[in-house]
Design a protein around this motif. Structure first.
Motif, PDB file in Angstrom:
ATOM      1  N   LYS A  58      63.104  71.987  55.159  1.00  0.00           N
ATOM      2  CA  LYS A  58      62.960  72.178  53.704  1.00  0.00           C
ATOM      3  C   LYS A  58      63.070  70.887  52.921  1.00  0.00           C
ATOM      4  N   ASP A  59      64.024  70.027  53.329  1.00  0.00           N
ATOM      5  CA  ASP A  59      64.300  68.846  52.509  1.00  0.00           C
ATOM      6  C   ASP A  59      63.219  67.767  52.604  1.00  0.00           C
ATOM      7  N   ILE A  60      62.209  67.950  53.459  1.00  0.00           N
ATOM      8  CA  ILE A  60      61.118  66.963  53.446  1.00  0.00           C
ATOM      9  C   ILE A  60      59.773  67.579  53.034  1.00  0.00           C
ATOM     10  N   ALA A  97      58.346  64.364  62.624  1.00  0.00           N
ATOM     11  CA  ALA A  97      58.766  64.282  61.217  1.00  0.00           C
ATOM     12  C   ALA A  97      60.150  64.870  60.967  1.00  0.00           C
ATOM     13  N   ASN A  98      60.513  65.895  61.733  1.00  0.00           N
ATOM     14  CA  ASN A  98      61.821  66.536  61.502  1.00  0.00           C
ATOM     15  C   ASN A  98      62.996  65.766  62.072  1.00  0.00           C
ATOM     16  N   GLY A  99      62.720  64.744  62.871  1.00  0.00           N
ATOM     17  CA  GLY A  99      63.809  64.026  63.548  1.00  0.00           C
ATOM     18  C   GLY A  99      64.626  63.185  62.580  1.00  0.00           C
ATOM     19  N   GLU A 100      65.682  62.572  63.114  1.00  0.00           N
ATOM     20  CA  GLU A 100      66.580  61.732  62.297  1.00  0.00           C
ATOM     21  C   GLU A 100      65.819  60.669  61.526  1.00  0.00           C
ATOM     22  N   MET A 101      64.951  59.951  62.258  1.00  0.00           N
ATOM     23  CA  MET A 101      64.241  58.847  61.629  1.00  0.00           C
ATOM     24  C   MET A 101      63.122  59.380  60.726  1.00  0.00           C
ATOM     25  N   GLY A 102      62.515  60.489  61.113  1.00  0.00           N
ATOM     26  CA  GLY A 102      61.452  61.095  60.314  1.00  0.00           C
ATOM     27  C   GLY A 102      61.927  61.409  58.908  1.00  0.00           C
ATOM     28  N   GLY A 131      51.977  69.552  56.087  1.00  0.00           N
ATOM     29  CA  GLY A 131      52.839  69.598  57.268  1.00  0.00           C
ATOM     30  C   GLY A 131      52.133  70.401  58.344  1.00  0.00           C
ATOM     31  N   VAL A 132      52.067  69.866  59.549  1.00  0.00           N
ATOM     32  CA  VAL A 132      51.398  70.575  60.641  1.00  0.00           C
ATOM     33  C   VAL A 132      52.415  70.806  61.749  1.00  0.00           C
TER      34      VAL A 132
END
Ligand code: SER
Length: 340
Positions: A41-43, A11-16, A50-51
């Motif tokens: 933070k921004d997502i 989830a934290n990646g570029e595409m996530g 979030g896990v």
């Protein structure tokens, strides 16, 4: 009651980042985000839960299986091509075994829900392997079925996982007496290099283009690791996210393939440099060629023929190079660094 969600790994990646913002605008979509690191933070505000954890952790996946009703999986977690060459066994573990774990989770969910679970898998132009620059020139825009001889661990991993997903979607348990096709609705896009105005890729071999842009806007000098004549297809991150949403929303009966490739523009490194130069006051971009990374990029096609995606789910990129720069990359990348 298990909570109905869609699961996004990496989830934290570029595409996530882009996908979570895109999906959270769709109605009735609660997102369960999984990443090795705490959710950025921004997502955070766009997800239900979030896990923090590893896709190789079977106990964690079992816990998700009991606590959630997972309607769809977007499995983005992966090690990109340059990183994978330095740690090929770890890459295999994450990229292949991790994907297998998620496919298994999707099928268990489908069995308990009595409905197909949709599975999105981002694949890559790295599945292709062309042996010489002459052949690459001659091949031009290739089709999905040509040159499937990857020269990187990442490319091998992606190609095999495409095939695993297709197998589980179409043939799993084909000899069993109770065989009924389709626990899984597996859909995949082979992406070209991606350029985002607000995030930088890590560990990819197509990074020379985003690195040029992000260094130029910060007034930093940068040397591309491939030469000026090198060309592979690229696309903006918003176009890539839109493609995922469009493919996942397309009726299954319209899809003639499980795996599609798509393209938007395919500049040489030199053409990209020339195109961005006028937007910045002191650009200092050059070349310091890394022969090994150059060889990998040379093995990827100059462009791809995306007629299947255009015909089956109406794929059409919003941006060509000029409009990508004018309407998205330049204004957004400037804004992004102004805020920093
Ligand atoms: N962007 C990927 C990489 O460079 C290729 O799809 O690894």
């Amino acid at each position: 009651m298990r909570k109905p969600v869609i699961l996004i790994t990496g989830a934290n990646g570029e595409m996530g980042h882009g996908l979570i913002h895109g999906l959270s605008k769709e109605k009735n979509t609660d997102i369960l985000a999984l990443d090795l690191e705490p959710l950025s933070k921004d997502i955070k505000d766009n997800v239900l839960d979030g896990v923090q954890g590893d896709i190789l952790d079977i106990k964690l996946l079992e816990m998700l299986n009991t606590e959630y009703e997972i309607r769809a999986i977007y499995h983005l977690a992966a090690l990109l091509s340059t990183r994978a060459e330095f740690s090929p066994m770890i890459a295999h573990d994450v990229n292949v075994n991790g994907t297998l774990n998620l496919l298994k989770l999707a099928m268990e969910q489908a069995q308990s829900q009595g409905e197909k679970v949709k599975f999105f898998f981002p694949s890559s132009i790295a599945v292709y392997g062309i042996n010489s620059i002459e052949e690459k020139e001659k091949a031009g825009a290739i089709s999905e079925t040509e040159y499937l001889s990857p020269q990187t661990m990442y490319g091998c991993n992606k190609l095999y996982c495409e095939q695993l997903g297709t197998y589980f979607s179409n043939h799993y348990q084909q000899l069993s007496a109770t065989y009924s096709p389709g626990l899984l609705d597996f859909r995949s896009i082979r992406f070209p290099g991606l350029i985002s105005a607000i995030t930088m890729p890590t560990g990819g071999t197509s990074d020379f283009i985003p690195e040029m842009l992000h260094n130029a806007v910060q007034g930093k000098s940068y040397n591309s690791f491939v030469d000026a004549d090198t060309a592979i297809p690229f696309m903006t991150m918003p176009d890539a996210i839109r493609a995922i949403l469009e493919l996942m929303n397309a009726p299954q009966k319209k899809l003639n393939r499980n795996v599609y490739h798509i393209s938007a523009f395919a500049p040489t490194a030199g053409e990209f440099k020339t195109a961005i130069a006028p937007y910045f006051s002191n650009v200092n971009l050059g070349y310091d060629i890394n022969g090994k990374r150059q060889k990998i990029v040379n093995s990827w096609p100059k462009d791809v023929n995306d007629t299947s995606a255009r015909n089956d789910w109406n794929w059409s990129p919003k941006h060509n190079l000029k409009s990508a720069l004018n309407e998205y990359l330049i204004p957004c990348v400037k804004e992004f660094y102004k805020k920093k």
